[in-house]
Design an enzyme around this catalytic site. Structure first.
Site, PDB file in Angstrom:
ATOM      1  N   ASP A  94      43.534  37.842  49.408  1.00 35.28           N
ATOM      2  CA  ASP A  94      43.783  38.375  48.574  1.00 35.28           C
ATOM      3  C   ASP A  94      45.507  38.130  48.964  1.00 35.28           C
ATOM      4  OD1 ASP A  94      46.030  40.504  47.076  1.00 35.28           O
ATOM      5  OD2 ASP A  94      43.852  41.700  47.828  1.00 35.28           O
TER       6      ASP A  94
ATOM      7  N   ARG B  40      48.423  39.287  47.777  1.00 32.86           N
ATOM      8  CA  ARG B  40      49.384  40.809  47.339  1.00 32.86           C
ATOM      9  C   ARG B  40      49.983  41.261  48.522  1.00 32.86           C
ATOM     10  NH1 ARG B  40      44.814  44.039  43.723  1.00 32.86           N
ATOM     11  NH2 ARG B  40      43.781  43.564  46.009  1.00 32.86           N
TER      12      ARG B  40
END
Length: 385
Positions: free
Chosen positions: A317, A319
């Site tokens: 991930d 983000r």
């Protein structure tokens, strides 16, 4: 976030100057076009500079320019994710990225380097050469490729301090500090400013205002979808929603993004107290749409959603949540009730000064195409279904 913490966020000592924001943004565009950029770094106190070109858009002309910089005695290195290097026969190492250097410039061409960088291709063998650890400058170059939403693989050659100045002046090449590249995302988020807003009635919520925020370097806008008129003196119901072209726009059944977006808008509207959906431009958990499609291709070969991202050379991930925190701060909201099943979103917001008073479950039925995807999110990413 209190006023004092907001001031701290704006004056964070880790932020890079606005001029460097623009330089990194320009370098991202150059890398996507197959242009060369120059990156300065330090290893154990010693300067280590490289000329960099991205492996994905690499042309023979671009490679030749890089070789001309290196001179006839130095072959270019291709920096690859550890998982790709392992598939190409490198012995296991702990470093996330490693470099391969062929025995001579004539052993590789642009097409061959592009094939080496592409984790969707199976290769029989590499040219003769050796593997080595990467420098801080090369590590920052990989970060730049990720910011460009390209495959995280770059081709580099060493550059002396004297060469650096000459190349920048004579060939108009951008020079970047590794610290500027590594600090770009946080600095860009801190520079977000509201640039427009308009009333946009929706199917499930007619009283809606969409507010657009843009960073100082002119990068991608993030959107706040404000439903009704939420009070600022109590926790506001919000959803952090990462952009998903396939799920949000064309109704892909491979994920649950479309139902989550529309469900959040509907639930906030029905609450009677208003709320906000923050629509963040972080497609594919931050790897971009093109790489997400590559990850889908790997999933069709048996990888789960997290392993597919890592097979491409990304984190599971990628983000960041500072943009969401900054948007909330500027709109005057200090405390939220968060519609999510992902505990990382709670910690991500709280790390930037937003109080999460409650996690509100946000679950939707599987459809037969996304059962394995949802199970992976539960078993490996800790989502709370």
């Amino acid at each position: 976030m209190t006023q004092s913490s907001a001031v701290t966020a704006q004056n964070d000592s880790n932020l890079i100057p606005a001029t460097d924001l623009v330089t990194v943004s320009r370098a991202v565009a150059d890398l996507r076009r197959g242009e060369i950029v120059l990156v300065q770094g330090h290893d154990n106190g010693e300067a280590h500079n490289v000329a960099v070109i991205a492996a994905e858009p690499l042309s023979q002309h671009g490679l030749q320019r890089l070789c001309d910089i290196a001179g006839s005695d130095t072959a270019p290195a291709i920096v690859l994710p550890r998982v790709r290097a392992k598939s190409l026969g490198q012995t296991a190492k702990d470093d996330p990225f490693v470099a391969f250097v062929s025995d001579g410039q004539s052993d590789v061409d642009a097409n061959r380097l592009g094939e080496i960088a592409n984790p969707l291709l199976d290769l029989d063998a590499l040219p003769a050469g050796e593997w080595r650890p990467i420098s801080m400058a090369e590590n920052a170059a990989i970060r730049l490729a990720k910011l460009a939403r390209l495959l995280p693989a770059v081709v580099t050659v060493p550059v002396s301090a004297d060469q650096l100045e000459t190349l920048a002046r004579a060939q108009n090449l951008l020079v970047l500090q590794s610290e500027s590249i590594n600090g770009y995302e946080n600095a860009s988020a801190a520079s977000l400013r509201q640039v427009s807003e308009a009333r946009v009635p929706l199917e499930d919520a007619e009283n809606v205002t969409v507010i657009a925020f843009r960073p100082e370097d002119g990068g991608q806008e993030h959107l706040a979808i404000v439903i009704d008129e939420p009070a600022k003196d109590k926790p506001v119901l919000i959803r952090l929603h990462s952009e998903c072209f396939t799920g949000d726009l064309i109704g892909s059944l491979r994920c649950d993004c479309g139902p989550q977006l529309r469900g959040a808008i509907s639930e906030i509207a029905k609450s009677g107290q208003g709320g906000i959906v923050l629509y963040l431009r972080q497609e594919g958990r931050g790897i971009g749409l093109v790489n997400k499609l590559r990850a889908y291709a790997l999933q069709d070969r048996g990888f789960d959603t997290l392993d597919a991202n890592e097979e491409l050379g990304f984190d599971a991930d990628e983000r960041v949540y500072r943009p969401a925190a900054e948007m909330l701060r500027q709109m005057g909201f200090e405390s939220v009730r968060l519609l999510t099943n992902n505990p990382e979103k709670l910690t991500g917001l709280e790390s930037w000064g937003v109080t999460v008073s409650e996690r509100v479950p946000h679950k939707f039925p599987s459809n037969g195409h996304n059962e394995f995807y949802l199970q992976t999110k539960k078993d490996r990413a800790g989502h709370l279904f």
